[in-house]
Scaffold this motif. Structure first.
Motif, PDB file in Angstrom:
ATOM      1  N   TRP A 122       4.819   3.282   8.950  1.00  0.00           N
ATOM      2  CA  TRP A 122       3.517   3.365   8.298  1.00  0.00           C
ATOM      3  C   TRP A 122       3.640   4.225   7.041  1.00  0.00           C
ATOM      4  O   TRP A 122       4.306   5.247   7.052  1.00  0.00           O
ATOM      5  CB  TRP A 122       2.481   3.965   9.244  1.00  0.00           C
ATOM      6  N   PRO A 123       3.048   3.823   5.920  1.00  0.00           N
ATOM      7  CA  PRO A 123       3.189   4.586   4.665  1.00  0.00           C
ATOM      8  C   PRO A 123       2.721   6.025   4.820  1.00  0.00           C
ATOM      9  O   PRO A 123       1.668   6.292   5.410  1.00  0.00           O
ATOM     10  CB  PRO A 123       2.295   3.815   3.693  1.00  0.00           C
ATOM     11  N   GLU A 124       3.530   6.964   4.302  1.00  0.00           N
ATOM     12  CA  GLU A 124       3.144   8.370   4.338  1.00  0.00           C
ATOM     13  C   GLU A 124       1.955   8.637   3.417  1.00  0.00           C
ATOM     14  O   GLU A 124       1.118   9.491   3.711  1.00  0.00           O
ATOM     15  CB  GLU A 124       4.340   9.237   3.929  1.00  0.00           C
ATOM     16  N   ASN A 163      11.292   4.793  -2.178  1.00  0.00           N
ATOM     17  CA  ASN A 163      12.588   5.403  -2.517  1.00  0.00           C
ATOM     18  C   ASN A 163      13.192   6.165  -1.347  1.00  0.00           C
ATOM     19  O   ASN A 163      14.413   6.310  -1.256  1.00  0.00           O
ATOM     20  CB  ASN A 163      12.415   6.338  -3.707  1.00  0.00           C
ATOM     21  N   LYS A 164      12.337   6.636  -0.430  1.00  0.00           N
ATOM     22  CA  LYS A 164      12.839   7.333   0.750  1.00  0.00           C
ATOM     23  C   LYS A 164      13.402   6.371   1.791  1.00  0.00           C
ATOM     24  O   LYS A 164      13.995   6.814   2.777  1.00  0.00           O
ATOM     25  CB  LYS A 164      11.719   8.175   1.373  1.00  0.00           C
ATOM     26  N   GLY A 165      13.186   5.091   1.599  1.00  0.00           N
ATOM     27  CA  GLY A 165      13.695   4.106   2.536  1.00  0.00           C
ATOM     28  C   GLY A 165      12.761   3.813   3.693  1.00  0.00           C
ATOM     29  O   GLY A 165      13.176   3.206   4.688  1.00  0.00           O
ATOM     30  N   ILE A 193       0.824  -1.217   0.000  1.00  0.00           N
ATOM     31  CA  ILE A 193       0.000   0.000   0.000  1.00  0.00           C
ATOM     32  C   ILE A 193       0.856   1.264   0.000  1.00  0.00           C
ATOM     33  O   ILE A 193       0.342   2.363   0.203  1.00  0.00           O
ATOM     34  CB  ILE A 193      -0.957   0.013   1.217  1.00  0.00           C
ATOM     35  N   ARG A 194       2.159   1.122  -0.237  1.00  0.00           N
ATOM     36  CA  ARG A 194       3.040   2.281  -0.284  1.00  0.00           C
ATOM     37  C   ARG A 194       3.062   2.884  -1.682  1.00  0.00           C
ATOM     38  O   ARG A 194       2.749   2.222  -2.672  1.00  0.00           O
ATOM     39  CB  ARG A 194       4.473   1.904   0.106  1.00  0.00           C
ATOM     40  N   SER A 195       3.496   4.118  -1.734  1.00  0.00           N
ATOM     41  CA  SER A 195       3.786   4.749  -3.019  1.00  0.00           C
ATOM     42  C   SER A 195       5.249   4.533  -3.362  1.00  0.00           C
ATOM     43  O   SER A 195       6.059   4.191  -2.498  1.00  0.00           O
ATOM     44  CB  SER A 195       3.485   6.250  -2.955  1.00  0.00           C
TER      45      SER A 195
END
Length: 282
Positions: A54-56, A47-49, A40-42
Motif C-alpha cells: 500500500w502506498p506510504e 524509487n524505494k521499490g 496513487i503513489r508518489s
C-alpha cells in the motif's frame, strides 16, 4: 457431448471449481491492481521499490490532476473520441447494410463475397502497415483523424459484416416478403423491419468495435505523428520521458483511458448480453 453443469458434477469437481475460480480471478486482476496502486503513489515510494504494498504517501488527487494539467491527456482523450465514434458509426452502418444484402438477397456472387469478408479477418494486420501508410500519404490523409477513421472502418468491416449477417439470417423471410407484398420499398423494409429486430445485435457490436478501436495502439503509431491528432493509447507512451519515466502519471493516464469503454459496457450491458445471446434460445 457437452460438459455437465458444475451443480451436477461430483464433489471433487465442485471443490476444484470453487478453489480455482478465485485464484484465476486474482491472477487476472493483478496487473490492474498494480496499475491502480501505482497511479496513487508518489515518486519517492516508487524509487524505494514499493511496487505491491500500500502506498506510504497516497497522491491520488495530485497525480490525476497533474496528468491533465502537465500533459496533453485531455487532447488525447478528445482525439480518441473524434476517431472512435465516427469509425464505430461507419463500420456498424456499412456492415449492417452489407449483412442484410448477404443474408436476404440471392445472387450468384453471394457466397464468394461472404467468403471474402470472412477471409479478410484472417489477414495479419501487420503486413498491411506499409501499404496502408503509403495510401494515406498518397491521399494526403497521413497524420490526420481521417486516416485512422477510414482505416478502422475498412478493417472492422469484415468482422462486423460477418457478425450482422449471421444475426439477420435468423429473421424470418416471411416478414420481409409480407412487407414487399404490401408495396414497402427495400430501404424502408431495412429501416422499419430489420433494424428494430437486430437492435440488441447492433448494441453488442457497437460495444465490441468501440473497445477494439479505442484500445488500438499499433495503427495509432503507424498513421499518426503529432500530438494534435494522437489518440490516448499512443499518447500514454509519450508520457515517458527521455531520462525518467513518471510511472505514477502513466498509470493514472492508463486508468483514465480505460474509463470510457468500461462506462459504455455497463451502460449497454443489458443490450450487450441480449445481443450475444440472441437466437441461443427459442
Amino acid at each position: 457431448m457437452f460438459p455437465k453443469p458444475i451443480q451436477k458434477s461430483g464433489a471433487l469437481a465442485s471443490m476444484s471449481y470453487r478453489v480455482a475460480l478465485p485464484i484465476a480471478l486474482v491472477l487476472w486482476l493483478l496487473p490492474l491492481i498494480a496499475v491502480m496502486l501505482t497511479s496513487i503513489r508518489s515518486m519517492d515510494d516508487i524509487n524505494k521499490g514499493n511496487y505491491w504494498g500500500w502506498p506510504e504517501d497516497t497522491q491520488m488527487v495530485e497525480n490525476y490532476t497533474q496528468v491533465f494539467t502537465s500533459t496533453a491527456m485531455g487532447d488525447y482523450l478528445l482525439n480518441s473520441l473524434m476517431i472512435t465514434l465516427p469509425a464505430v458509426a461507419g463500420a456498424v452502418a456499412l456492415s449492417t447494410l452489407a449483412g442484410f444484402a448477404l443474408a436476404k438477397y440471392r445472387f450468384s456472387a453471394n457466397i464468394w463475397i461472404f467468403a471474402l469478408f470472412i477471409g479478410g479477418n484472417f489477414v495479419p494486420f501487420q503486413i498491411l502497415m506499409i501499404p496502408v501508410r503509403d495510401l494515406t500519404i498518397a491521399f494526403g490523409l497521413y497524420d490526420t483523424h481521417w486516416a485512422l477513421i477510414f482505416f478502422h472502418i475498412a478493417f472492422q468491416a469484415g468482422f462486423c459484416t460477418l457478425f450482422m449477417r449471421n444475426f439477420i439470417v435468423g429473421i424470418p423471410d416471411a416478414l420481409i416478403e409480407a412487407a414487399r407484398v404490401e408495396g414497402v420499398k427495400e430501404w424502408r423494409i431495412f429501416w422499419y423491419v430489420v433494424l428494430p429486430l437486430v437492435r440488441p445485435a447492433l448494441a453488442a457490436l457497437a460495444v465490441l468495435v468501440f473497445t477494439f478501436i479505442w484500445n488500438d495502439f499499433f495503427w495509432a503509431l503507424v498513421l499518426v505523428q503529432s500530438d494534435e491528432v494522437r489518440p490516448v493509447t499512443a499518447g500514454l507512451s509519450s508520457l515517458q520521458g527521455q531520462w525518467l519515466a513518471s510511472w505514477q502519471f502513466m498509470s493514472a493516464g492508463a486508468v483514465v483511458a480505460a474509463i470510457p469503454p468500461v462506462v459504455l459496457f455497463f451502460t449497454m450491458q443489458r443490450h450487450f448480453i441480449a445481443g450475444l445471446t440472441l437466437g441461443a434460445t427459442k
